[in-house]
Write a protein that holds these residues in place. Structure first.
Motif, PDB file in Angstrom:
ATOM      1  N   LEU A   1       0.835  -1.205   0.000  1.00 39.71           N
ATOM      2  CA  LEU A   1       0.000   0.000   0.000  1.00 39.71           C
ATOM      3  C   LEU A   1       0.870   1.255   0.000  1.00 39.71           C
ATOM      4  N   ALA A   2       1.925   1.234   0.796  1.00 39.92           N
ATOM      5  CA  ALA A   2       2.833   2.382   0.829  1.00 39.92           C
ATOM      6  C   ALA A   2       3.513   2.575  -0.520  1.00 39.92           C
ATOM      7  N   ALA A   3       3.840   1.467  -1.191  1.00 39.65           N
ATOM      8  CA  ALA A   3       4.470   1.559  -2.514  1.00 39.65           C
ATOM      9  C   ALA A   3       3.520   2.200  -3.514  1.00 39.65           C
ATOM     10  N   LEU A   4       2.250   1.818  -3.470  1.00 40.46           N
ATOM     11  CA  LEU A   4       1.262   2.434  -4.364  1.00 40.46           C
ATOM     12  C   LEU A   4       1.148   3.931  -4.074  1.00 40.46           C
ATOM     13  N   GLY A   5       1.204   4.277  -2.790  1.00 43.74           N
ATOM     14  CA  GLY A   5       1.136   5.693  -2.430  1.00 43.74           C
ATOM     15  C   GLY A   5       2.343   6.472  -2.921  1.00 43.74           C
ATOM     16  N   CYS A   6       3.506   5.832  -2.945  1.00 43.85           N
ATOM     17  CA  CYS A   6       4.725   6.504  -3.404  1.00 43.85           C
ATOM     18  C   CYS A   6       4.704   6.767  -4.905  1.00 43.85           C
ATOM     19  N   ILE A   7       4.100   5.861  -5.657  1.00 47.44           N
ATOM     20  CA  ILE A   7       4.159   5.959  -7.116  1.00 47.44           C
ATOM     21  C   ILE A   7       3.400   7.185  -7.613  1.00 47.44           C
ATOM     22  N   GLY A   8       2.186   7.403  -7.109  1.00 50.16           N
ATOM     23  CA  GLY A   8       1.469   8.638  -7.405  1.00 50.16           C
ATOM     24  C   GLY A   8       1.118   8.864  -8.864  1.00 50.16           C
ATOM     25  N   THR A   9       0.627   7.843  -9.542  1.00 49.14           N
ATOM     26  CA  THR A   9       0.153   7.975 -10.927  1.00 49.14           C
ATOM     27  C   THR A   9      -1.346   7.691 -10.953  1.00 49.14           C
TER      28      THR A   9
ATOM     29  N   VAL B   1      -7.782   3.103  -4.483  1.00 49.00           N
ATOM     30  CA  VAL B   1      -9.231   3.189  -4.277  1.00 49.00           C
ATOM     31  C   VAL B   1      -9.879   1.819  -4.434  1.00 49.00           C
ATOM     32  N   GLU B   2      -9.450   1.062  -5.423  1.00 52.39           N
ATOM     33  CA  GLU B   2     -10.018  -0.273  -5.638  1.00 52.39           C
ATOM     34  C   GLU B   2      -9.700  -1.220  -4.483  1.00 52.39           C
ATOM     35  N   ARG B   3      -8.526  -1.034  -3.847  1.00 51.69           N
ATOM     36  CA  ARG B   3      -8.154  -1.896  -2.716  1.00 51.69           C
ATOM     37  C   ARG B   3      -9.110  -1.710  -1.546  1.00 51.69           C
ATOM     38  N   ASP B   4      -9.720  -0.551  -1.424  1.00 53.99           N
ATOM     39  CA  ASP B   4     -10.555  -0.247  -0.267  1.00 53.99           C
ATOM     40  C   ASP B   4     -11.675  -1.258  -0.082  1.00 53.99           C
ATOM     41  N   SER B   5     -12.289  -1.681  -1.159  1.00 54.39           N
ATOM     42  CA  SER B   5     -13.429  -2.608  -1.048  1.00 54.39           C
ATOM     43  C   SER B   5     -12.999  -4.030  -0.717  1.00 54.39           C
ATOM     44  N   HIS B   6     -11.685  -4.300  -0.751  1.00 55.72           N
ATOM     45  CA  HIS B   6     -11.194  -5.656  -0.489  1.00 55.72           C
ATOM     46  C   HIS B   6     -10.568  -5.799   0.892  1.00 55.72           C
ATOM     47  N   LEU B   7     -10.470  -4.705   1.634  1.00 56.75           N
ATOM     48  CA  LEU B   7      -9.786  -4.750   2.923  1.00 56.75           C
ATOM     49  C   LEU B   7     -10.783  -4.647   4.073  1.00 56.75           C
ATOM     50  N   ARG B   8     -10.595  -5.533   5.068  1.00 57.01           N
ATOM     51  CA  ARG B   8     -11.421  -5.510   6.274  1.00 57.01           C
ATOM     52  C   ARG B   8     -10.564  -5.366   7.526  1.00 57.01           C
ATOM     53  N   ASN B   9      -9.317  -5.752   7.438  1.00 55.04           N
ATOM     54  CA  ASN B   9      -8.400  -5.635   8.570  1.00 55.04           C
ATOM     55  C   ASN B   9      -8.251  -4.156   8.935  1.00 55.04           C
ATOM     56  N   PRO B  10      -8.602  -3.778  10.168  1.00 54.43           N
ATOM     57  CA  PRO B  10      -8.544  -2.359  10.550  1.00 54.43           C
ATOM     58  C   PRO B  10      -7.160  -1.731  10.353  1.00 54.43           C
ATOM     59  N   VAL B  11      -6.106  -2.512  10.593  1.00 54.27           N
ATOM     60  CA  VAL B  11      -4.748  -1.983  10.424  1.00 54.27           C
ATOM     61  C   VAL B  11      -4.495  -1.636   8.959  1.00 54.27           C
ATOM     62  N   LEU B  12      -4.914  -2.520   8.064  1.00 53.44           N
ATOM     63  CA  LEU B  12      -4.703  -2.274   6.637  1.00 53.44           C
ATOM     64  C   LEU B  12      -5.606  -1.151   6.137  1.00 53.44           C
ATOM     65  N   VAL B  13      -6.810  -1.092   6.669  1.00 52.96           N
ATOM     66  CA  VAL B  13      -7.719  -0.008   6.273  1.00 52.96           C
ATOM     67  C   VAL B  13      -7.108   1.347   6.654  1.00 52.96           C
ATOM     68  N   ARG B  14      -6.566   1.437   7.866  1.00 50.41           N
ATOM     69  CA  ARG B  14      -5.939   2.699   8.287  1.00 50.41           C
ATOM     70  C   ARG B  14      -4.718   3.008   7.427  1.00 50.41           C
ATOM     71  N   SER B  15      -3.971   1.976   7.086  1.00 49.74           N
ATOM     72  CA  SER B  15      -2.806   2.185   6.224  1.00 49.74           C
ATOM     73  C   SER B  15      -3.235   2.708   4.857  1.00 49.74           C
TER      74      SER B  15
ATOM     75  N   GLU C   1      -5.959   4.388   4.199  1.00 48.63           N
ATOM     76  CA  GLU C   1      -6.450   5.756   4.357  1.00 48.63           C
ATOM     77  C   GLU C   1      -5.288   6.755   4.459  1.00 48.63           C
ATOM     78  N   ARG C   2      -4.216   6.348   5.120  1.00 47.60           N
ATOM     79  CA  ARG C   2      -3.045   7.230   5.190  1.00 47.60           C
ATOM     80  C   ARG C   2      -2.459   7.483   3.803  1.00 47.60           C
ATOM     81  N   GLN C   3      -2.426   6.446   2.996  1.00 46.41           N
ATOM     82  CA  GLN C   3      -1.889   6.617   1.640  1.00 46.41           C
ATOM     83  C   GLN C   3      -2.796   7.499   0.783  1.00 46.41           C
ATOM     84  N   ILE C   4      -4.086   7.331   0.935  1.00 43.29           N
ATOM     85  CA  ILE C   4      -5.033   8.181   0.193  1.00 43.29           C
ATOM     86  C   ILE C   4      -4.914   9.628   0.658  1.00 43.29           C
ATOM     87  N   GLN C   5      -4.799   9.800   1.957  1.00 44.76           N
ATOM     88  CA  GLN C   5      -4.687  11.152   2.508  1.00 44.76           C
ATOM     89  C   GLN C   5      -3.392  11.831   2.078  1.00 44.76           C
ATOM     90  N   GLY C   6      -2.380  11.034   1.778  1.00 40.61           N
ATOM     91  CA  GLY C   6      -1.095  11.601   1.383  1.00 40.61           C
ATOM     92  C   GLY C   6      -0.980  11.979  -0.073  1.00 40.61           C
TER      93      GLY C   6
END
Length: 291
Positions: free
Chosen positions: A219-227, A235-249, A251-256
């Motif tokens: 997730l952090a790698a996707l956030g770094c790429i920025g394309t 955004v597509e990953r959001d509907s596949h994640l339920r783990n609260p830790v991954l969801v927060r991660s 959201e941090r990448q989206i917010q960045g």
């Protein structure tokens, strides 16, 4: 270059007369090293102090200090290798010397069973552009973790000159490695590229099926790429994640993604319109990027 791989077995006379070993207690050597600034050991003293029966840490310290001794260091290290063999710390120290003779010895030991190949590959860092791709590929196919990590460190230097397909081919095995360290190191290399094919490969690991730290790194790698492709993947990953830790991660990448707010907002709204995001979740994501 193969003639150099057996130089320590007596078939080759030393390049010059080796320094006579000094018998010193380890504690005394450590104390001298600790007073390096006020009373540094000379190149000759470092060479004389080195012995194969010393502790690994002390041998490493002596070899590293010896490598920093300028022009004399190369000859001293080669003499030690001739008499002691290609010990790991001596090979590593040789890799710190930017000299063609050091380079030739290092390359001459490739695939030599008496030389630790992971240590050797790490020692080739300053010569990484000269390492053949086949050498890196062979190491990446090996089972040992330290060998794969060493090969990845060399691949990091060569990756900018490779096509996306070439890079993904080399990384395919490492991305499926069961050891977290190997996968994370591979993702660190891939995140420097912005190719859509690489984004797809990274996004596959941003999943709850992956080990959590791997998923977070992806997730952090996707956030770094920025394309646009990486933003859509987030955004597509959001509907596949339920783990609260991954969801927060996530959201941090989206917010960045503050440099791509318009593209991100459009992607979120499109996902909502196509039914991949609920209206409530879309509103939550849009709130994250409302500055």
């Amino acid at each position: 270059l193969r003639f150099m791989t057996r130089s320590w077995n007596g078939s080759w006379p030393p390049s010059s007369v080796p320094a006579e070993p000094l018998v010193r207690p380890e504690q005394e050597i450590w104390e001298r090293l600790g007073r390096w600034r006020e009373a540094p050991l000379s190149c000759k003293e470092l060479e004389q102090s080195y012995a194969s029966d010393l502790s690994e840490g002390l041998r490493q310290a002596l070899a590293e200090r010896l490598a920093l001794q300028g022009a004399e260091a190369l000859e001293a290290l080669l003499r030690l290798i001739e008499t002691q063999g290609p010990k790991k710390e001596l090979v590593s120290a040789l890799g710190l010397i930017d000299h063609t003779r050091a380079r030739d010895h290092l390359f001459g030991w490739l695939n030599d069973p008496e030389v630790d190949q992971a240590v050797l590959l790490r020692s080739l860092a300053i010569w990484a552009p000269r390492v053949k791709r086949a050498v890196i590929e062979q190491a990446l196919q090996g089972p040992q973790m330290d060998l794969r990590l060493a090969a990845l460190s060399l691949l990091a230097f060569q990756a900018p000159g490779l096509s996306a397909d070439e890079l993904l081919h080399l990384c395919s095995g490492a991305l499926q490695d069961p050891r977290v360290e190997v996968v994370v190191a591979t993702l660190r290399i891939l995140q420097r590229r912005d190719d859509d094919a690489i984004v797809v490969a990274i996004a596959r690991l941003a999943s709850e099926e992956s080990v959590p730290i791997v998923a977070e790194t992806a997730l952090a790698a996707l956030g770094c790429i920025g394309t646009p492709a990486s933003i859509q993947a987030l955004v597509e990953r959001d509907s596949h994640l339920r783990n609260p830790v991954l969801v927060r991660s996530l959201e941090r990448q989206i917010q960045g993604q503050f440099r791509h707010l318009q593209d991100l907002a459009a992607c979120i709204r499109t996902s909502q319109a196509e039914g991949r995001l609920s209206a409530e979740r879309a509103s939550q994501l849009l709130a994250l990027i409302s500055w």
